[in-house]
Design a protein around this motif. Structure first.
Motif, PDB file in Angstrom:
ATOM      1  N   ALA A   1       7.099  -3.014   4.793  1.00 27.32           N
ATOM      2  CA  ALA A   1       6.534  -4.355   4.630  1.00 27.32           C
ATOM      3  C   ALA A   1       5.939  -4.849   5.945  1.00 27.32           C
ATOM      4  CB  ALA A   1       7.609  -5.316   4.125  1.00 27.32           C
ATOM      5  N   ALA A   2       6.625  -4.555   7.050  1.00 26.19           N
ATOM      6  CA  ALA A   2       6.130  -4.982   8.363  1.00 26.19           C
ATOM      7  C   ALA A   2       4.818  -4.273   8.712  1.00 26.19           C
ATOM      8  CB  ALA A   2       7.180  -4.717   9.441  1.00 26.19           C
ATOM      9  N   GLN A   3       4.744  -2.976   8.392  1.00 23.06           N
ATOM     10  CA  GLN A   3       3.517  -2.222   8.666  1.00 23.06           C
ATOM     11  C   GLN A   3       2.359  -2.722   7.807  1.00 23.06           C
ATOM     12  OE1 GLN A   3       5.287   1.621   7.917  1.00 23.06           O
ATOM     13  NE2 GLN A   3       5.254   2.173  10.092  1.00 23.06           N
ATOM     14  N   LEU A   4       2.650  -3.016   6.550  1.00 17.72           N
ATOM     15  CA  LEU A   4       1.607  -3.509   5.651  1.00 17.72           C
ATOM     16  C   LEU A   4       1.134  -4.905   6.060  1.00 17.72           C
ATOM     17  CD1 LEU A   4       3.032  -2.325   2.206  1.00 17.72           C
ATOM     18  CD2 LEU A   4       1.063  -1.382   3.419  1.00 17.72           C
ATOM     19  N   ALA A   5       2.036  -5.664   6.670  1.00 16.59           N
ATOM     20  CA  ALA A   5       1.687  -7.010   7.111  1.00 16.59           C
ATOM     21  C   ALA A   5       0.882  -7.001   8.408  1.00 16.59           C
ATOM     22  CB  ALA A   5       2.951  -7.850   7.290  1.00 16.59           C
ATOM     23  N   ALA A   6       1.006  -5.925   9.173  1.00 19.17           N
ATOM     24  CA  ALA A   6       0.326  -5.862  10.480  1.00 19.17           C
ATOM     25  C   ALA A   6      -1.185  -5.833  10.325  1.00 19.17           C
ATOM     26  CB  ALA A   6       0.804  -4.632  11.253  1.00 19.17           C
ATOM     27  N   VAL A   7      -1.678  -5.049   9.362  1.00 19.24           N
ATOM     28  CA  VAL A   7      -3.110  -5.004   9.051  1.00 19.24           C
ATOM     29  C   VAL A   7      -3.259  -4.826   7.542  1.00 19.24           C
ATOM     30  CG1 VAL A   7      -3.790  -3.995  11.272  1.00 19.24           C
ATOM     31  CG2 VAL A   7      -3.267  -2.497   9.346  1.00 19.24           C
ATOM     32  N   GLN A   8      -4.417  -5.185   7.026  1.00 21.57           N
ATOM     33  CA  GLN A   8      -4.672  -4.994   5.603  1.00 21.57           C
ATOM     34  C   GLN A   8      -4.791  -3.507   5.294  1.00 21.57           C
ATOM     35  OE1 GLN A   8      -8.147  -6.998   4.109  1.00 21.57           O
ATOM     36  NE2 GLN A   8      -7.619  -6.637   1.970  1.00 21.57           N
ATOM     37  N   HIS A   9      -4.156  -3.093   4.191  1.00 22.27           N
ATOM     38  CA  HIS A   9      -4.224  -1.710   3.751  1.00 22.27           C
ATOM     39  C   HIS A   9      -4.912  -1.638   2.385  1.00 22.27           C
ATOM     40  CE1 HIS A   9      -1.245  -1.044   6.898  1.00 22.27           C
ATOM     41  NE2 HIS A   9      -1.286   0.254   6.672  1.00 22.27           N
ATOM     42  N   TYR A  10      -5.665  -0.573   2.186  1.00 23.35           N
ATOM     43  CA  TYR A  10      -6.298  -0.314   0.898  1.00 23.35           C
ATOM     44  C   TYR A  10      -5.774   1.003   0.329  1.00 23.35           C
ATOM     45  CZ  TYR A  10      -9.792  -3.929   1.941  1.00 23.35           C
ATOM     46  OH  TYR A  10     -10.424  -5.120   2.231  1.00 23.35           O
ATOM     47  N   PHE A  11      -5.759   1.093  -0.999  1.00 21.43           N
ATOM     48  CA  PHE A  11      -5.324   2.296  -1.722  1.00 21.43           C
ATOM     49  C   PHE A  11      -3.844   2.597  -1.514  1.00 21.43           C
ATOM     50  CE2 PHE A  11      -9.934   3.017  -1.087  1.00 21.43           C
ATOM     51  CZ  PHE A  11     -10.323   3.073  -2.418  1.00 21.43           C
ATOM     52  N   ILE A  12      -3.043   1.574  -1.334  1.00 23.81           N
ATOM     53  CA  ILE A  12      -1.594   1.723  -1.296  1.00 23.81           C
ATOM     54  C   ILE A  12      -1.021   1.106  -2.559  1.00 23.81           C
ATOM     55  CG2 ILE A  12       0.549   1.014  -0.154  1.00 23.81           C
ATOM     56  CD1 ILE A  12      -0.799   3.112   1.449  1.00 23.81           C
ATOM     57  N   GLN A  13      -0.415   1.931  -3.402  1.00 26.76           N
ATOM     58  CA  GLN A  13       0.241   1.502  -4.636  1.00 26.76           C
ATOM     59  C   GLN A  13      -0.683   0.659  -5.522  1.00 26.76           C
ATOM     60  OE1 GLN A  13       4.070  -0.068  -2.967  1.00 26.76           O
ATOM     61  NE2 GLN A  13       4.924   1.746  -3.965  1.00 26.76           N
ATOM     62  N   THR A  14      -1.867   1.201  -5.774  1.00 26.14           N
ATOM     63  CA  THR A  14      -2.844   0.506  -6.612  1.00 26.14           C
ATOM     64  C   THR A  14      -3.015   1.138  -7.982  1.00 26.14           C
ATOM     65  OG1 THR A  14      -4.627   1.795  -5.590  1.00 26.14           O
ATOM     66  CG2 THR A  14      -4.147  -0.366  -4.625  1.00 26.14           C
TER      67      THR A  14
END
Length: 289
Positions: free
Chosen positions: A52-65
């Motif tokens: 969660a901390a890593q995902l909050a650091a920058v926007q991610h695409y194509f993760i659990q979509t």
């Protein structure tokens, strides 16, 4: 200087996630994932989805979509990822960060996909009967004989991919790997590939520790929750197959964990074998992540 897509690649557990986030923060870029398993929303622990901390650091695409029940291929990823990259460039980004370890996804983005011939249905039927009667070893031997290159670089634990490769070999009389495009496609932007690696003993230690961490975080329960979907292609992957074998009584839990560690190490070796053929990759071993 033009638009640049930097692709951070490397074997599983090498440290791509942290390195990519650090680079994304430097360039003001999101992270575009090119991981063929982290894209599934039902698979978190066994795919080492960013925290969660890593995902909050920058926007991610194509993760659990996507769902494990969705039909999804490297070709679909190519189309969706390129559309996203071009949109982000149009919005003003000069440098974008893509990160992952899925060889076919990365090749699709960089090189495009050649047209793979349609399989002969009669050959497919006979091959399915052969698989049922003689087992996977028979198909692996066939692949090794007809396409040593694919055998050396493919994830041999991916039953569907091995089946498809042998199917194409038998249908066309040509090696499956011969349909892979050799020259890069003109994408209209610069692609830079950065390969992360570590000394083998360090990489293997990281893999072994990661598997233990996955078990501590509840991998067994995650796999059990997916039992109804176990025949889906997405779940024919290391970390899930071994736990299903444990559920089936084919091995103990400790043996399943050891097999996950071993099979993950083998997968990392295949990843490196695949990428070592690409002279355009700039390799880095001395990095902090």
């Amino acid at each position: 200087m033009g638009k640049t897509l930097k692709i951070i690649l490397g074997p599983t557990a090498v440290g791509k996630t942290d390195y990519s986030i650090e680079l994304a923060l430097k360039y003001g870029s999101p992270v575009i994932s090119c991981d063929s398993r982290q894209i599934y929303k039902e698979m978190s622990i066994g795919t080492a989805v960013p925290s969660a901390a890593q995902l909050a650091a920058v926007q991610h695409y194509f993760i659990q979509t996507k769902s494990v029940c969705d039909y999804y291929t490297a070709g679909l990823y190519e189309a969706e990822a390129l559309a996203l990259v071009r949109r982000l460039f149009d919005e003003g980004h000069e440098t974008l960060i893509m990160s992952g370890g899925s060889m076919f996804y990365i090749d699709a983005v960089c090189n495009s996909l050649d047209h793979i011939p349609t399989a002969d249905l009669e050959i497919r039927r006979k091959l399915q009967i052969r698989l049922e009667n003689e087992g996977m070893e028979s198909l692996l031997e066939e692949l090794h004989r007809r396409d040593p290159e694919a055998y050396a670089t493919m994830d041999l634990s991916n039953r569907q991919r091995v089946f498809r490769a042998v199917e194409i070999c038998l249908t066309t009389g040509k090696a499956y790997s011969s349909f892979k495009r050799k020259a890069s496609a003109d994408r209209g932007f610069t692609i830079e590939k950065i390969g992360l690696n570590r000394p083998r003993e360090i990489l293997y230690e990281r893999i072994n520790k990661r598997v233990i961490q996955m078990m501590d975080e509840g991998l067994e329960a995650e796999v059990r929750s997916l039992t109804a979907f176990r025949q889906q292609t997405a779940l024919q992957t290391v970390g899930y197959k071994e736990i299903f074998d444990y559920f089936d009584g084919n091995c103990s839990l400790d043996e399943a964990v050891s097999l996950i560690q071993r099979n993950t190490r083998h997968y990392a070796k295949r990843q490196l074998t695949w990428w070592r053929r690409d002279p355009s990759i700039h390799w880095i071993e001395d990095f902090q992540a």
